[in-house]
Write an enzyme that holds these catalytic residues in place. Sequence first.
Site, PDB file in Angstrom:
ATOM      1  N   HIS A 136     -48.065 -65.208 -29.420  1.00 19.11           N
ATOM      2  CA  HIS A 136     -46.659 -64.815 -29.492  1.00 19.11           C
ATOM      3  C   HIS A 136     -46.478 -63.366 -29.050  1.00 19.11           C
ATOM      4  O   HIS A 136     -47.377 -62.536 -29.210  1.00 19.11           O
ATOM      5  CB  HIS A 136     -46.081 -65.043 -30.892  1.00 19.11           C
ATOM      6  CG  HIS A 136     -46.745 -64.288 -31.999  1.00 19.11           C
ATOM      7  ND1 HIS A 136     -46.386 -63.001 -32.350  1.00 19.11           N
ATOM      8  CD2 HIS A 136     -47.733 -64.631 -32.861  1.00 19.11           C
ATOM      9  CE1 HIS A 136     -47.109 -62.596 -33.373  1.00 19.11           C
ATOM     10  NE2 HIS A 136     -47.948 -63.562 -33.702  1.00 19.11           N
ATOM     11  N   ASP A 148     -43.866 -61.368 -30.049  1.00 16.91           N
ATOM     12  CA  ASP A 148     -43.078 -60.550 -30.969  1.00 16.91           C
ATOM     13  C   ASP A 148     -43.942 -59.940 -32.062  1.00 16.91           C
ATOM     14  O   ASP A 148     -45.061 -60.381 -32.325  1.00 16.91           O
ATOM     15  CB  ASP A 148     -41.949 -61.374 -31.592  1.00 16.91           C
ATOM     16  CG  ASP A 148     -42.452 -62.610 -32.321  1.00 16.91           C
ATOM     17  OD1 ASP A 148     -43.357 -63.283 -31.790  1.00 16.91           O
ATOM     18  OD2 ASP A 148     -41.941 -62.913 -33.418  1.00 16.91           O
ATOM     19  N   ASP A 198     -51.636 -58.133 -34.287  1.00 16.03           N
ATOM     20  CA  ASP A 198     -50.779 -59.317 -34.439  1.00 16.03           C
ATOM     21  C   ASP A 198     -49.554 -59.203 -33.540  1.00 16.03           C
ATOM     22  O   ASP A 198     -48.503 -58.765 -33.974  1.00 16.03           O
ATOM     23  CB  ASP A 198     -50.367 -59.431 -35.908  1.00 16.03           C
ATOM     24  CG  ASP A 198     -49.605 -60.688 -36.228  1.00 16.03           C
ATOM     25  OD1 ASP A 198     -49.679 -61.649 -35.449  1.00 16.03           O
ATOM     26  OD2 ASP A 198     -48.920 -60.712 -37.269  1.00 16.03           O
ATOM     27  N   GLU A 242     -42.193 -65.931 -33.181  1.00 12.31           N
ATOM     28  CA  GLU A 242     -43.142 -66.507 -34.144  1.00 12.31           C
ATOM     29  C   GLU A 242     -42.950 -65.908 -35.524  1.00 12.31           C
ATOM     30  O   GLU A 242     -43.117 -66.601 -36.540  1.00 12.31           O
ATOM     31  CB  GLU A 242     -44.579 -66.270 -33.658  1.00 12.31           C
ATOM     32  CG  GLU A 242     -45.647 -66.990 -34.485  1.00 12.31           C
ATOM     33  CD  GLU A 242     -46.183 -66.172 -35.653  1.00 12.31           C
ATOM     34  OE1 GLU A 242     -46.940 -66.742 -36.454  1.00 12.31           O
ATOM     35  OE2 GLU A 242     -45.844 -64.962 -35.778  1.00 12.31           O
ATOM     36  N   GLU A 243     -42.617 -64.624 -35.581  1.00 14.51           N
ATOM     37  CA  GLU A 243     -42.559 -63.933 -36.865  1.00 14.51           C
ATOM     38  C   GLU A 243     -41.335 -64.306 -37.702  1.00 14.51           C
ATOM     39  O   GLU A 243     -41.255 -63.933 -38.873  1.00 14.51           O
ATOM     40  CB  GLU A 243     -42.582 -62.414 -36.650  1.00 14.51           C
ATOM     41  CG  GLU A 243     -43.837 -61.879 -35.977  1.00 14.51           C
ATOM     42  CD  GLU A 243     -45.076 -61.957 -36.857  1.00 14.51           C
ATOM     43  OE1 GLU A 243     -44.973 -62.502 -37.972  1.00 14.51           O
ATOM     44  OE2 GLU A 243     -46.136 -61.476 -36.428  1.00 14.51           O
ATOM     45  N   GLU A 265     -54.402 -65.547 -32.563  1.00 13.18           N
ATOM     46  CA  GLU A 265     -54.027 -64.796 -33.764  1.00 13.18           C
ATOM     47  C   GLU A 265     -55.253 -64.082 -34.344  1.00 13.18           C
ATOM     48  O   GLU A 265     -56.394 -64.497 -34.125  1.00 13.18           O
ATOM     49  CB  GLU A 265     -53.451 -65.746 -34.817  1.00 13.18           C
ATOM     50  CG  GLU A 265     -52.095 -66.323 -34.476  1.00 13.18           C
ATOM     51  CD  GLU A 265     -50.950 -65.408 -34.881  1.00 13.18           C
ATOM     52  OE1 GLU A 265     -51.199 -64.222 -35.194  1.00 13.18           O
ATOM     53  OE2 GLU A 265     -49.795 -65.882 -34.874  1.00 13.18           O
ATOM     54  N   HIS A 296     -49.041 -57.020 -40.178  1.00 13.64           N
ATOM     55  CA  HIS A 296     -47.861 -56.646 -40.960  1.00 13.64           C
ATOM     56  C   HIS A 296     -48.110 -55.414 -41.832  1.00 13.64           C
ATOM     57  O   HIS A 296     -47.416 -55.209 -42.822  1.00 13.64           O
ATOM     58  CB  HIS A 296     -47.391 -57.811 -41.846  1.00 13.64           C
ATOM     59  CG  HIS A 296     -47.095 -59.069 -41.100  1.00 13.64           C
ATOM     60  ND1 HIS A 296     -46.552 -60.190 -41.703  1.00 13.64           N
ATOM     61  CD2 HIS A 296     -47.263 -59.411 -39.794  1.00 13.64           C
ATOM     62  CE1 HIS A 296     -46.401 -61.147 -40.818  1.00 13.64           C
ATOM     63  NE2 HIS A 296     -46.831 -60.695 -39.648  1.00 13.64           N
TER      64      HIS A 296
END
Length: 383
Positions: A80, A82, A112, A144-145, A169, A355
Site C-alpha cells: 500500500h 498510504d 509501513d 489500506e490504513e 508489510e 504507526h
Amino acid sequence: MKNVLPPFIEIYRALIATPSISATEESLDQSNASLITLLAGWFSDLGFNVEVQPVPGTRNKFNMLASTGHGAGGLLLTGHTDTVPFDDGRWTRDPFTLTEHDNKLYGLGTADMKGFFAFILDALRDVDVTKLKKPLYILATADEETSMAGARYFSETTALRPDCAIIGEPTSLQPIRAHKGHISNVVRVLGQSGHSSDPARGVNAIELMHDAIGHIMQLRDSLKARYHYEAFTVPYPTLNLGHIHGGDASNRICACCELHMDIRPLPGMTLNDLNGLLNDALAPVSERWPGRLTVAELHPPIPGYECPPDHQLVEVVEKLLGTKTDVVNYCTEAPFMQTLCPTLVLGPCSINQAHQPDEYLETRFIKPTRELITQVVHHFCWH
C-alpha cells in the site's frame, strides 16, 4: 533498461518525501496521486506496462498496476502507498525527510510500508523484464490504513490470476501465511428522555445497553469456547468493548447510548456468520424493546486469511529464508489478494515500528530483502 533509476537510497528518499496520509478525518486525509505518479514513472522506465486505477468512494485515491510478460500465472508483488497520520509533537525528526542515523533510516512510511517499493525497483533495475518467461505484476494500493478500499476494489475488478502473491508489510522477513480478520461495529440504543424524578415516564438507554452488554459478553464466551486455532498466540476469536457513551446529565433519563466494539475472527469464519451470531445474541433485547436497538458497521469488515501451508509459495519462501511461516493477530490486505491467488505477507522491518513516532527501517534488512525479491522473481517468473 539498465541503470535508468536513481540509486536505492534516493528512491527511498523520494517516496518518504511524498506525503500520502490516509485518515478518516477529511482534514488529515491526502491523495496518493503524487506517489502513484512517481512509481508509475519508475516502473515505466523499467519496461513495465503501467495502469493507474481511480478507486471509487475515496478522496482522489488511486491504485497502480505495473505488469510485464504474457500468459497465465506469474508473481504479484504488492503493497500500500498510504501511511497513517503522525503526531508532530512526538516525532524528533521531520517525518517526510529520510534521515540516516545509527544504522537506521527514519521517516514516515519507511517501515509501513512505502519503502517496500524501493526494494522492488532496486532488485529489478538490472533485470530485462521483457525476457521473463511468466508475468510479473507490481500492485500499489490506496487507503489500506483506513478502509482498504484500494485492495478491495482491485480484487473485485481484476481478471488477473497470478500463481502467487507477496505483500511487503513489515514482518521482519518472517513469512506470514495467516491472520485474523476484523469487524468493528456500533451498537446504538435509543431510549426516551425525561426527568430523573420519575424514571417510569422514560426509557433509560443506559439500562438497555447494560442488558445488551450482558448478552454480548455471553457471545464473547461462546466464541472463545467454540472456535480454536492453536497456531495463534491468542487461539480464539476475540471480542472487545472499546468505547461507550450515553446520557448528558445525572438528573435526566438517558435517551441515547452508543457502544463501539470489535471482533477479530479466525481464518475460515465468515463475516455473515459472525454478524448473524451478534444479531442472535442481541435478539432478546431487540424483542423486548422493539425498534430501540440497532447494529451498524463502523468500518468495512476484513475477513480472516490463510494461505495453504502446503502451497508451493510457502515451500519456496521457507526454503529461501530457512524459516517456517507464522500466523499473526493483526490485519493486512491479504484476504483480498488471497481471492486471486495464494498469498504470503513478507517484508522488511518490524511491525513494532508501524504507526510509531520516529518510524524507521534497520539497514540490516536492505541486503536480504533485495536478495529475497530477486530470488522469488527468478523462481516464479523465469521457470
